[in-house]
Design an enzyme around this catalytic site. Structure first.
Site: not given
Ligand code: ATP
Ligand code: MG
Length: 139
Positions: A11, A51, A59, A87, A93, A104, A114, A117, A128
């Site tokens: 990111k 997304y 968010f 993961r 996250t 992370r 973080n 992705h 993706e």
């Molecule tokens: P990713 O999809 O990026 O691998 P993830 O699967 O752990 O991460 P998701 O729930 O899919 O988490 O959220 C996608 C992305 O949205 C997160 O990686 C983070 O950048 C952002 N995100 C998630 N939760 C929050 C939050 N509460 N506040 C701000 N940003 C968030």
């Molecule tokens: Mg995700």
């Protein structure tokens, strides 16, 4: 062999902080084989499509602003059980909650920025990867 493929992005904040090389080294050290990779950037519109699953979340606007704020690295990775293995390897996250030694925990700034992705299912890994690459790049 879709079960052996996942998709990742480094990111913008991790790129800005100079962590690209360390993160790529860590990915390879973890036994993930880089099948396709590019340094690129997302427009706001592309980030919104990528997304879209989160479009009702509070968010979403901030996340898509952030993801289109600078260069990223997009990559397709191969390993047995790649989605879950990656993961586990990147951690929770929220970097503050990510296990010690995970990508992370090491390179994340906050829950939004973080570091990386990681796909959440075999199906999404294919979708993706297809967002950034032609299938011939990773098959
Ligand atoms: P990713 O999809 O990026 O691998 P993830 O699967 O752990 O991460 P998701 O729930 O899919 O988490 O959220 C996608 C992305 O949205 C997160 O990686 C983070 O950048 C952002 N995100 C998630 N939760 C929050 C939050 N509460 N506040 C701000 N940003 C968030
Ligand atoms: Mg995700």
């Amino acid at each position: 062999m879709s079960g052996n493929i996942t998709f990742t992005m480094i990111k913008p904040k991790a790129m800005e902080n100079g962590h690209m090389g360390d993160i790529l080294a860590k990915i390879i050290e973890g036994g993930f084989k880089v099948k396709a990779m590019k340094l690129t950037r997302l427009t706001k519109e592309e980030a919104k499509v990528f997304y879209a699953v989160h479009k009702e979340r509070p968010f979403y606007d901030g996340l898509t602003d952030f993801m289109s704020s600078g260069p990223i690295v997009a990559a397709v990775l191969e390993k047995e059980n790649a989605v879950q293995a990656y993961r586990d390897y990147i951690g929770a996250t929220n970097p503050a909650e990510a296990a010690e030694g995970t990508i992370r925990a090491l390179y994340g700034t906050n829950i939004e920025a973080n570091a990386v992705h990681g796909s959440d299912s075999d199906e999404n890994a294919q979708i993706e990867a297809g967002f950034f690459f032609s299938k011939r790049d990773w098959v």
